[in-house]
Write a protein that holds these residues in place. Structure first.
Motif, PDB file in Angstrom:
ATOM      1  N   TYR A  39       0.823  -1.211   0.000  1.00 42.10           N
ATOM      2  CA  TYR A  39       0.000   0.000   0.000  1.00 42.10           C
ATOM      3  C   TYR A  39       0.858   1.264   0.000  1.00 42.10           C
ATOM      4  O   TYR A  39       0.600   2.196  -0.742  1.00 42.10           O
ATOM      5  CB  TYR A  39      -0.933  -0.003   1.214  1.00 42.10           C
ATOM      6  CG  TYR A  39      -1.794   1.219   1.310  1.00 42.10           C
ATOM      7  CD1 TYR A  39      -2.865   1.399   0.442  1.00 42.10           C
ATOM      8  CD2 TYR A  39      -1.532   2.205   2.244  1.00 42.10           C
ATOM      9  CE1 TYR A  39      -3.656   2.523   0.510  1.00 42.10           C
ATOM     10  CE2 TYR A  39      -2.317   3.338   2.317  1.00 42.10           C
ATOM     11  CZ  TYR A  39      -3.383   3.487   1.456  1.00 42.10           C
ATOM     12  OH  TYR A  39      -4.153   4.611   1.525  1.00 42.10           O
ATOM     13  N   ARG A  40       1.901   1.265   0.831  1.00 43.07           N
ATOM     14  CA  ARG A  40       2.757   2.449   0.946  1.00 43.07           C
ATOM     15  C   ARG A  40       3.859   2.470  -0.107  1.00 43.07           C
ATOM     16  O   ARG A  40       4.569   3.458  -0.239  1.00 43.07           O
ATOM     17  CB  ARG A  40       3.374   2.498   2.338  1.00 43.07           C
ATOM     18  CG  ARG A  40       2.309   2.658   3.433  1.00 43.07           C
ATOM     19  CD  ARG A  40       2.898   2.626   4.801  1.00 43.07           C
ATOM     20  NE  ARG A  40       3.724   3.817   4.978  1.00 43.07           N
ATOM     21  CZ  ARG A  40       4.659   3.913   5.899  1.00 43.07           C
ATOM     22  NH1 ARG A  40       4.898   2.903   6.711  1.00 43.07           N
ATOM     23  NH2 ARG A  40       5.360   5.009   6.016  1.00 43.07           N
ATOM     24  N   ASN A  41       4.037   1.361  -0.816  1.00 48.13           N
ATOM     25  CA  ASN A  41       5.045   1.226  -1.870  1.00 48.13           C
ATOM     26  C   ASN A  41       6.468   1.420  -1.340  1.00 48.13           C
ATOM     27  O   ASN A  41       7.334   1.934  -2.035  1.00 48.13           O
ATOM     28  CB  ASN A  41       4.752   2.179  -3.034  1.00 48.13           C
ATOM     29  CG  ASN A  41       5.416   1.731  -4.317  1.00 48.13           C
ATOM     30  OD1 ASN A  41       5.726   0.546  -4.470  1.00 48.13           O
ATOM     31  ND2 ASN A  41       5.653   2.653  -5.216  1.00 48.13           N
ATOM     32  N   LYS A  42       6.688   1.013  -0.104  1.00 55.30           N
ATOM     33  CA  LYS A  42       8.036   1.012   0.471  1.00 55.30           C
ATOM     34  C   LYS A  42       8.041   0.102   1.689  1.00 55.30           C
ATOM     35  O   LYS A  42       7.007  -0.127   2.310  1.00 55.30           O
ATOM     36  CB  LYS A  42       8.498   2.416   0.833  1.00 55.30           C
ATOM     37  CG  LYS A  42       7.654   3.121   1.876  1.00 55.30           C
ATOM     38  CD  LYS A  42       8.182   4.516   2.139  1.00 55.30           C
ATOM     39  CE  LYS A  42       7.253   5.259   3.078  1.00 55.30           C
ATOM     40  NZ  LYS A  42       7.752   6.585   3.366  1.00 55.30           N
ATOM     41  N   THR A  43       9.206  -0.406   2.013  1.00 51.96           N
ATOM     42  CA  THR A  43       9.356  -1.287   3.162  1.00 51.96           C
ATOM     43  C   THR A  43      10.140  -0.549   4.239  1.00 51.96           C
ATOM     44  O   THR A  43      11.279  -0.140   4.009  1.00 51.96           O
ATOM     45  CB  THR A  43      10.103  -2.572   2.755  1.00 51.96           C
ATOM     46  OG1 THR A  43       9.388  -3.191   1.693  1.00 51.96           O
ATOM     47  CG2 THR A  43      10.209  -3.539   3.912  1.00 51.96           C
ATOM     48  N   THR A  44       9.509  -0.365   5.389  1.00 55.34           N
ATOM     49  CA  THR A  44      10.157   0.325   6.502  1.00 55.34           C
ATOM     50  C   THR A  44       9.933  -0.460   7.790  1.00 55.34           C
ATOM     51  O   THR A  44       9.080  -1.348   7.856  1.00 55.34           O
ATOM     52  CB  THR A  44       9.592   1.751   6.680  1.00 55.34           C
ATOM     53  OG1 THR A  44       8.194   1.666   6.960  1.00 55.34           O
ATOM     54  CG2 THR A  44       9.803   2.593   5.430  1.00 55.34           C
TER      55      THR A  44
END
Length: 145
Positions: A39-44
């Protein structure tokens, strides 16, 4: 030998009780963290902390508000290092899940673009052929006159 058998029996008995809980916890944790990453288009790390908080709260919800809060904190505390370990393992593997997803998306786009362009060129060739066949009889009539 009898102690060994008793230990094995209790491992099987209690292992089954905990195995489905661990499997459910891991499934929910991975589903939430993957969903947030997509959903956020990034992995944190915050994705893993949120997934741990949600899963911990979900598993302790039956204990009331205190259990919910405790599960939230417990899940967050254990979600952060779990996420850190997963991110480090991905970096060591050479390609993160985000990079892999972007690469696959780009390759699919390039494949569809090439397919579209090949179809377009076939359409153009057919159009030229059709116009040439329509002009053919007209040029012959012009020559006869």
């Amino acid at each position: 030998q009898s102690a060994h058998r008793a230990g094995l029996r209790s491992f099987l008995r209690y292992g089954w009780r905990w195995s489905w809980r661990v499997a459910a916890f891991v499934t929910i944790f991975n589903t939430v963290s993957t969903g947030l990453s997509v959903y956020r288009n990034k992995t944190t790390i915050s994705n893993f902390a949120s997934a741990g908080a949600f899963t911990g709260a979900l598993f302790r919800m039956h204990l009331g508000l205190q259990g919910l809060a405790g599960g939230f904190v417990f899940g967050t505390v254990f979600g952060i290092p779990a996420g850190g370990v997963l991110m480090v393992m991905q970096k060591l593997a050479g390609e993160t899940l985000q990079e892999k997803r972007n690469r696959e998306r780009r390759e699919l786009y390039e494949q569809k673009l090439a397919e579209w362009q090949s179809r377009l060129s076939v359409t153009e060739v057919l159009g030229q052929t059709e116009s040439n066949t329509q002009r053919g009889p007209e040029t012959e009539r012009a020559r006869e006159i």
